[in-house]
Design an enzyme around this catalytic site. Structure first.
Site, PDB file in Angstrom:
ATOM      1  N   GLU A 190       3.446  -4.310  -8.890  1.00 20.78           N
ATOM      2  CA  GLU A 190       4.052  -2.971  -9.015  1.00 20.78           C
ATOM      3  C   GLU A 190       4.066  -2.535 -10.489  1.00 20.78           C
ATOM      4  O   GLU A 190       3.765  -1.373 -10.815  1.00 20.78           O
ATOM      5  CB  GLU A 190       5.474  -3.016  -8.459  1.00 20.78           C
ATOM      6  CG  GLU A 190       6.252  -1.721  -8.628  1.00 20.78           C
ATOM      7  CD  GLU A 190       7.704  -1.890  -8.246  1.00 20.78           C
ATOM      8  OE1 GLU A 190       8.559  -1.513  -9.073  1.00 20.78           O
ATOM      9  OE2 GLU A 190       7.986  -2.391  -7.131  1.00 20.78           O
ATOM     10  N   ARG A 247       0.832  -1.198   0.000  1.00 21.94           N
ATOM     11  CA  ARG A 247       0.000   0.000   0.000  1.00 21.94           C
ATOM     12  C   ARG A 247       0.864   1.245   0.000  1.00 21.94           C
ATOM     13  O   ARG A 247       0.610   2.202  -0.735  1.00 21.94           O
ATOM     14  CB  ARG A 247      -0.923  -0.012   1.209  1.00 21.94           C
ATOM     15  CG  ARG A 247      -1.822   1.223   1.292  1.00 21.94           C
ATOM     16  CD  ARG A 247      -2.708   1.192   2.521  1.00 21.94           C
ATOM     17  NE  ARG A 247      -3.607   0.031   2.467  1.00 21.94           N
ATOM     18  CZ  ARG A 247      -4.451  -0.277   3.437  1.00 21.94           C
ATOM     19  NH1 ARG A 247      -4.477   0.449   4.544  1.00 21.94           N
ATOM     20  NH2 ARG A 247      -5.242  -1.324   3.328  1.00 21.94           N
TER      21      ARG A 247
END
Length: 779
Positions: free
Chosen positions: A60, A31
């Protein structure tokens, strides 16, 4: 993130010089990493053989691709010890890793998303170890250079501090840019005269948008560089370097540079600030913003720049704040300098350049210096301001320069139509030239009058003074009373003199040598507002009329105010181009003679000439006369018996106490729109031929009479009855095309012969002044 650690370890000594001022963040959760990616300007994706074995790396990557699409984030791709084809088609280690996740996660759709992300990212260009790089050090150096170029600080820090008071202007420009679709290429022109800080405003706008674009570029001093040899080529190379970062890229010629820019930048979404237009909308990618600052509004028109912003003037409080910031180095006005500061602001106006330059010049000076400096500024403009403002003047053509200097020296505040006529007679093409001056913000037109900023006017007059600093008689234009007295008194009129404006601080006597004018063979403009001559100029004869010596072949406008002229005389035949005559308060003027030679005359205005007796009959037959106005000439008894003025638009007669009869209208005067009679008390009736005024839009008949004069008149009720009957009779012909005509009548004992009722005249008496409006219908 093993792949990233591998790069750091490869050459930590080299990276240390680049990153020693950086801080490092350790992300304990994905997060936190997602937030970091969203707030980043650039993402570096390092694809190694083990990249696909990390779900964190793959998630990612998906987030990075999302930011590329949604936020136009930059991405730098590095293929470290892996072939791009392996990534694009998920072969070798990538195929094995994804197969394991498919079996382990039991989530085929997730794996498919990762495959799509890998295929998409591998299609982007990037760095591959072994491709042109022989060592890891060279490879890393190239990456660092590219990162340095992409993440370089793009904000412009030298925006002047007074912009904190210009938020509204910044917001105005911002709103204009947002008014256009974001996917369109937006070209905005910011224009005004030099010295209003267009560049600082553009810099602030540039800073506002800089994070929204793939690449940004601020090209300064474009105008100066473009004038140099190969200057445009240099600017093209600068532009390419700013966006591509390749200093080795050279441009052979301007056309080649245009081709390169279009080829390299057409797909890029960029933000550019320039001082003139270097190309078109199709040079750059959709969504790009190009900001142009210019003094010349026509530059924007000729390049179809429709999104424009004219820099708003500072208001008084803003101007005072900026001046104090420079003159006192704080925002507060020194109580001892209040009056002088207001005088300076009245002179300077709201020009930021002048406020800063003169404020800085006065900083730390005593009040005596301020007083002296203010007088000096009015006579000799400050060099820094002068040179800045002169840039626009230097860009004018010769005829435009003459128009500009004439307006500055003689015609500021005058009506555009009048000035155009005067300048047109000089062959300066003023209709085009005045438009150019407006486009370059050197003048403005307000209520049909030509307005010029005091600082611009002073700059232009200084240009004239520099024509001959030590010998005024060798200058082209005169307005300063001491120079004028010097020239007339010393008989130093020369062939250089083109114009003279005499407007002394108070009425004064000029000692005139009669031959002074004879040497001014190039004299085009002569305006005497309040001077008296010690003797008559040689262009006037002994009987105070224009003599044959007065060569007025190019004379366009003749205005004489409070002078001793009696008649126009024999010199009238020389006025072959005269369009305007105006006599005001000429108490010796007796008659307006035969003007049949004045076939170009368009305006005749005579006012307060109390001894004027006669206006020649031929005045009524001038084909080009547009305006005829004779007001407050109490002795007038002779006026043209007939009017046949096919071009006349305005006719005014007022306070002619002795004129007993109004002219017959010989034929339809289709152009006449406005007809006014004011207190022509001895005219008892308008002729029936008034009906030939078929296009009349407004008739005003205004008469005044003391109450005592109506002691035997009808009652007020009778008078109103007569008016009602008159209105009713006129309304019976409401089919006439002049239905919208308005008549304003304030009258007494006045007969009106209506053309539709040729046998009827109406006499209406009043015991008080009345005002009413009725429709007027004329055949």
């Amino acid at each position: 993130m093993t792949s990233l650690m591998a790069v750091q370890g490869a050459s930590s000594s080299y990276l240390s010089s680049f990153t020693r001022w950086r801080t490092y963040d350790v992300f304990l959760s994905f997060r936190e990493l997602r937030k970091a990616i969203e707030s980043s300007r650039i993402s570096i994706v390092i694809l190694s053989k083990s990249y696909a074995s990390s779900t964190w790396c793959l998630d990612e990557l998906m987030k990075i691709l999302e930011c590329i699409k949604m936020k136009q984030q930059k991405v730098l791709l590095v293929f470290y010890d892996v072939n791009p084809i392996e990534v694009r088609h998920q072969r070798e280690s990538f195929e094995k890793a994804l197969a394991k996740f498919k079996d382990r996660l039991k989530n085929e759709s997730k794996v498919q998303e990762w495959k799509v992300a890998l295929t998409e990212v591998a299609s982007l260009s990037g760095f591959t170890l072994g491709d042109r790089y022989t060592t890891s050090t060279q490879f890393i150096q190239k990456i660092v250079q590219e990162v340095s170029r992409l993440v370089k600080h793009k904000y412009l820090n030298d925006v002047v501090k007074h912009l904190v008071r210009m938020e509204s202007r910044v917001q105005d420009v911002y709103n204009k840019l947002l008014s256009v679709e974001l996917n369109d290429t937006r070209i905005l022109g910011i224009y005004e005269i030099g010295g209003v800080d267009k560049t600082s405003l553009a810099k602030e706008i540039y800073n506002t948008f800089t994070d929204h674009f793939e690449d940004c570029c601020f090209l300064a001093n474009v105008r100066e560089i473009s004038k140099r040899e190969h200057g445009l080529i240099q600017l093209q190379e600068n532009l390419l370097y700013e966006f591509l970062g390749d200093s080795s890229l050279k441009v052979g010629n301007v056309d080649e540079g245009i081709g390169l820019i279009k080829e390299m930048l057409w797909s890029k979404r960029v933000s550019i600030k320039v001082e003139t237009l270097l190309g078109g909308c199709d040079w750059f990618g959709l969504g790009s913003i190009i900001i142009i600052t210019t003094r010349d509004q026509h530059l924007l028109t000729s390049n179809n720049v429709n999104l424009r912003y004219k820099v708003k003037e500072l208001d008084h409080d803003e101007a005072l704040w900026l001046f104090c910031l420079n003159a006192f180095k704080n925002e507060n006005l020194n109580p001892d300098f209040v009056e002088l500061t207001e005088d300076l602001l009245h002179y300077i106006g709201s020009l930021p350049l002048a406020l800063m330059v003169l404020g800085s010049d006065l900083y730390g000076r005593d009040i005596h210096y301020w007083r002296s400096a203010l007088e000096k500024y009015k006579r000799i403009p400050h060099n820094d301001i002068h040179e800045k403002l002169r840039i626009s003047y230097d860009g004018l053509e010769e005829s435009e320069k003459n128009i500009f200097l004439d307006i500055a020296c003689f015609f500021t505040g005058e009506e555009e139509e009048y000035v155009t006529k005067v300048l047109d007679s000089s062959g300066f093409f003023p209709k085009c030239g005045i438009k150019v001056l407006v486009d370059k913000s050197l003048i403005t037109i307000e209520s049909s009058r030509l307005i010029m900023h005091d600082l611009v006017k002073d700059m232009s007059r200084e240009i004239v003074c520099q024509e001959s600093p030590e010998e005024p008689e060798k200058r082209s234009r005169f307005w300063f009373h001491e120079d004028i007295c010097h020239v007339f008194k010393e008989t130093k009129g020369t062939n250089k003199i083109q114009g003279i404006l005499i407007e002394f601080p108070k009425q004064d006597l000029i000692y005139l040598n009669p031959e002074t004018f004879s040497t001014m063979r190039r004299l085009r403009v002569f305006i005497n507002r309040n001077a008296r001559f010690s003797r008559e100029p040689n262009y006037l004869s002994n009987d105070h009329s224009f003599s044959q010596k007065f060569h007025g072949k190019k004379l366009v406008v003749l205005k004489m105010d409070d002078c001793f002229i009696k008649e126009l005389g024999d010199g009238l035949k020389n006025f072959q181009k005269l369009t305007t005559i105006k006599f005001s308060k000429c108490k010796f003027l007796i008659r307006i003679p035969d003007v049949s030679v004045l076939q170009t005359l368009e305006r005749l205005d005579i006012e307060y000439c109390n001894n004027l007796v006669e206006v020649h009959q031929y005045i009524g037959f001038l084909d080009k006369l547009v305006r005829l106005s004779i007001q407050n000439c109490h002795s007038l008894t002779s006026f043209p018996r007939s009017l046949k003025l096919r071009s006349l638009e305005t006719l005014i007669l007022s306070f002619g106490k002795k004129l007993q009869k109004f002219s017959e209208i010989e034929s339809e005067m289709k152009c006449l729109r406005f007809f006014k009679l004011v207190h022509m008390t001895t005219i008892k009736e308008l002729p029936s031929s008034i009906g030939n005024l078929a296009s009349l839009k407004q008739l005003e008949i205004i008469c005044y009479k003391p109450r005592s004069a109506f002691s035997h008149s009808r009652t007020s009720g009778d008078m109103h009855d007569q008016l009602d009957k008159m209105e009713s009779r006129l309304n019976q012909t409401n089919h006439h095309p002049c239905y919208q005509t308005i008549v304003h009548v304030e009258f007494y004992s006045f007969k009106f012969s209506h053309s539709n009722q040729t046998n009827t005249s109406m006499s209406v008496c009043a015991h008080e002044m009345l005002k009413f409006h009725i429709p007027l219908f004329l055949n």
